[in-house]
Design a protein around this motif. Sequence first.
Motif, PDB file in Angstrom:
ATOM      1  N   THR A 101      14.171 -69.068  46.420  1.00  0.00           N
ATOM      2  CA  THR A 101      13.937 -68.125  47.273  1.00  0.00           C
ATOM      3  C   THR A 101      13.051 -68.608  48.506  1.00  0.00           C
ATOM      4  O   THR A 101      12.416 -69.493  48.443  1.00  0.00           O
ATOM      5  CB  THR A 101      12.757 -66.905  46.520  1.00  0.00           C
ATOM      6  OG1 THR A 101      11.847 -67.591  46.392  1.00  0.00           O
ATOM      7  CG2 THR A 101      13.598 -66.275  45.448  1.00  0.00           C
ATOM      8  N   ARG A 134      11.547 -62.701  48.672  1.00  0.00           N
ATOM      9  CA  ARG A 134      12.003 -62.905  47.302  1.00  0.00           C
ATOM     10  C   ARG A 134      13.595 -63.141  47.097  1.00  0.00           C
ATOM     11  O   ARG A 134      14.109 -63.114  45.984  1.00  0.00           O
ATOM     12  CB  ARG A 134      11.465 -61.950  46.262  1.00  0.00           C
ATOM     13  CG  ARG A 134       9.861 -61.865  46.282  1.00  0.00           C
ATOM     14  CD  ARG A 134       9.647 -63.251  45.259  1.00  0.00           C
ATOM     15  NE  ARG A 134       8.014 -63.299  45.220  1.00  0.00           N
ATOM     16  CZ  ARG A 134       7.607 -64.313  44.461  1.00  0.00           C
ATOM     17  NH1 ARG A 134       8.495 -65.366  44.390  1.00  0.00           N
ATOM     18  NH2 ARG A 134       6.311 -64.337  44.550  1.00  0.00           N
ATOM     19  N   ARG A 136      16.974 -65.301  47.710  1.00  0.00           N
ATOM     20  CA  ARG A 136      17.342 -66.571  47.774  1.00  0.00           C
ATOM     21  C   ARG A 136      18.002 -66.961  48.885  1.00  0.00           C
ATOM     22  O   ARG A 136      18.779 -66.188  49.436  1.00  0.00           O
ATOM     23  CB  ARG A 136      18.440 -66.824  46.224  1.00  0.00           C
ATOM     24  CG  ARG A 136      17.756 -66.432  45.038  1.00  0.00           C
ATOM     25  CD  ARG A 136      18.884 -66.849  43.710  1.00  0.00           C
ATOM     26  NE  ARG A 136      18.133 -66.333  42.654  1.00  0.00           N
ATOM     27  CZ  ARG A 136      17.063 -67.207  42.122  1.00  0.00           C
ATOM     28  NH1 ARG A 136      16.512 -68.299  42.637  1.00  0.00           N
ATOM     29  NH2 ARG A 136      16.720 -66.642  40.935  1.00  0.00           N
TER      30      ARG A 136
END
Length: 245
Positions: A101, A134, A136
């Motif tokens: 992330t 958060r 990716r």
Amino acid sequence: MCRAAPPGSLGPVIEVREVSKWYGRIQAVDALTFTVRPGRVTGFLGPNGAGKSTTMRMIVGLARPSAGETRVGGRPYEGLTHPLTHVGALLEADALHPGRTASDHLLWLAQSNGIGRTRVRQVLGQLGLDGVARRRVRGFSLGMRQRLGLAAALLGDPPVLLLDEPVNGLDPEGVRWLRQLTRSLAAEGRTVFVSSHLMSEMAITADHLIVIGQGRLLADAPLASFVGDGTSLEDAYLRLQERAR
């Protein structure tokens, strides 16, 4: 906004001294010498294959000169402790782990350089990434990856910044934001070294220019004297490259 560079803490100057780089029989950089000084935005111009990215990689220790040396604040990059607190670099926006992330990427860099979690939150907000912290990286657009790379460059609040084609993938609002950021960082006394193919952007962002061609230095001058009266940066640049050829 980042803090101003502590006066004399690093003497934030980039020095390239008689640097050459060979890849087999191909010479990418040819006895290049210049100095990038603090308090101004220095633009780094040259055509594709001129050696700009190679030079920047040598400054931050990602490539080793075949001859000559590079220094930051009087020291080789390899000799810096916690280098992100001295030099921030955006060289390859795609050099990110796709499974991490945004927050984890910056936390990993912070922990390896003695930087606290609070600073990670600060740069995520500064770069407009707090809403995707958060997510990716594999799902990021080019512009978002570019912003994450800029966040990493700013993470250590460094007195020296190297940015290679930093506006790639940014929308017009992002380009304007980056222009204002680089100029404000230079106004704080930092050393800001930016390569770009966008002459129109360099014309309104840079204070000083270093121009290379075929790995050799062609010009090292203030923007105003390089352009002269009544000439665009693009015209002056193209004339210089033509004379060099």
